[in-house]
Design a protein around this motif. Sequence first.
Motif, PDB file in Angstrom:
ATOM      1  N   GLN A  40     -93.374 -50.514  42.993  1.00 25.41           N
ATOM      2  CA  GLN A  40     -92.825 -51.785  42.113  1.00 25.41           C
ATOM      3  C   GLN A  40     -92.651 -52.934  43.128  1.00 25.41           C
ATOM      4  O   GLN A  40     -92.629 -54.145  42.574  1.00 25.41           O
ATOM      5  CB  GLN A  40     -91.837 -51.367  41.474  1.00 25.41           C
ATOM      6  N   ASP A  42     -94.478 -54.133  45.155  1.00 20.18           N
ATOM      7  CA  ASP A  42     -95.858 -55.018  45.283  1.00 20.18           C
ATOM      8  C   ASP A  42     -95.926 -55.933  43.894  1.00 20.18           C
ATOM      9  O   ASP A  42     -96.060 -57.074  44.109  1.00 20.18           O
ATOM     10  CB  ASP A  42     -96.918 -53.830  45.098  1.00 20.18           C
ATOM     11  N   GLY A  43     -95.688 -55.175  42.611  1.00 18.92           N
ATOM     12  CA  GLY A  43     -95.556 -55.992  41.515  1.00 18.92           C
ATOM     13  C   GLY A  43     -94.423 -57.093  41.649  1.00 18.92           C
ATOM     14  O   GLY A  43     -94.626 -58.151  41.138  1.00 18.92           O
ATOM     15  N   SER A  46     -95.609 -59.806  43.625  1.00 17.96           N
ATOM     16  CA  SER A  46     -96.625 -60.625  42.830  1.00 17.96           C
ATOM     17  C   SER A  46     -96.055 -61.658  41.983  1.00 17.96           C
ATOM     18  O   SER A  46     -96.608 -62.975  41.754  1.00 17.96           O
ATOM     19  CB  SER A  46     -97.452 -59.622  42.395  1.00 17.96           C
ATOM     20  N   LEU A  47     -94.755 -61.211  41.086  1.00 15.59           N
ATOM     21  CA  LEU A  47     -94.209 -61.960  40.402  1.00 15.59           C
ATOM     22  C   LEU A  47     -93.654 -63.308  41.091  1.00 15.59           C
ATOM     23  O   LEU A  47     -93.671 -64.368  40.780  1.00 15.59           O
ATOM     24  CB  LEU A  47     -93.051 -61.216  39.346  1.00 15.59           C
ATOM     25  N   GLU A 145     -92.393 -51.869  34.577  1.00 16.87           N
ATOM     26  CA  GLU A 145     -93.233 -52.206  35.540  1.00 16.87           C
ATOM     27  C   GLU A 145     -92.894 -53.594  35.606  1.00 16.87           C
ATOM     28  O   GLU A 145     -92.609 -54.433  34.654  1.00 16.87           O
ATOM     29  CB  GLU A 145     -94.598 -52.004  35.208  1.00 16.87           C
ATOM     30  N   PRO A 146     -92.925 -54.365  36.703  1.00 17.94           N
ATOM     31  CA  PRO A 146     -92.569 -55.561  37.010  1.00 17.94           C
ATOM     32  C   PRO A 146     -93.758 -56.560  36.166  1.00 17.94           C
ATOM     33  O   PRO A 146     -93.097 -57.505  35.526  1.00 17.94           O
ATOM     34  CB  PRO A 146     -93.071 -55.793  38.506  1.00 17.94           C
ATOM     35  N   GLU A 147     -94.939 -56.260  36.053  1.00 16.05           N
ATOM     36  CA  GLU A 147     -95.636 -57.062  35.193  1.00 16.05           C
ATOM     37  C   GLU A 147     -95.306 -57.370  33.713  1.00 16.05           C
ATOM     38  O   GLU A 147     -95.617 -58.244  33.008  1.00 16.05           O
ATOM     39  CB  GLU A 147     -97.334 -56.522  35.416  1.00 16.05           C
ATOM     40  N   ASP A 148     -94.557 -56.136  33.304  1.00 15.03           N
ATOM     41  CA  ASP A 148     -94.030 -56.378  31.967  1.00 15.03           C
ATOM     42  C   ASP A 148     -92.771 -57.058  31.706  1.00 15.03           C
ATOM     43  O   ASP A 148     -92.391 -57.177  30.623  1.00 15.03           O
ATOM     44  CB  ASP A 148     -93.802 -54.638  31.650  1.00 15.03           C
ATOM     45  N   GLU A 150     -93.054 -60.333  32.574  1.00 12.29           N
ATOM     46  CA  GLU A 150     -93.547 -61.629  32.834  1.00 12.29           C
ATOM     47  C   GLU A 150     -93.444 -62.408  31.361  1.00 12.29           C
ATOM     48  O   GLU A 150     -92.918 -63.531  32.057  1.00 12.29           O
ATOM     49  CB  GLU A 150     -95.133 -61.521  33.105  1.00 12.29           C
TER      50      GLU A 150
END
Length: 163
Positions: A40, A42-43, A46-47, A145-148, A150
Amino acid sequence: MSFYDLSIYDPAGNPINMSDFNGKAVLIVNTATKCGLTPQFDGLESLYQKYKDQGLIVLGFPCNQFLSQSPESNETVVEVCRINHGVTFPLTEKIDVNGADTHPIFVYLKKKLGGMLGSTIKWNFTKFLIAPDGKPYKRFSPKTEPEDLEADIIEVLKSIHNA
């Protein structure tokens, strides 16, 4: 007491005052480098890269309370996170998120945003999103997950740009 009254030290012993983040969205995460959820990082990075210029701060709080999955010292944790995961967002000193020595930031966050286990942090990578006005906005489970995150990040960032 408000979020902006709190502070912590970075791994080198320099103070990080939450008041420095007034007017920004802050994502607080208890992190670990040897955990099944460690990817995570990495995510999260990215955020941070995607939204830092719009007012997002990601702040990692290394914690070794869950199966000793963050064994590094304060002196080496930043290097490990940078080399292994490309982390550029700020990290704090190692802290406890549960028990008698719980850091005051996590005492505050758990009180304001209890989770499935009440005021206990269940595992590494529990996430708290703080709105730009300093109010805790939402708590996310370790498996989120980090992308969730956003959509929620975009929502709290709107308050910066609409102010």
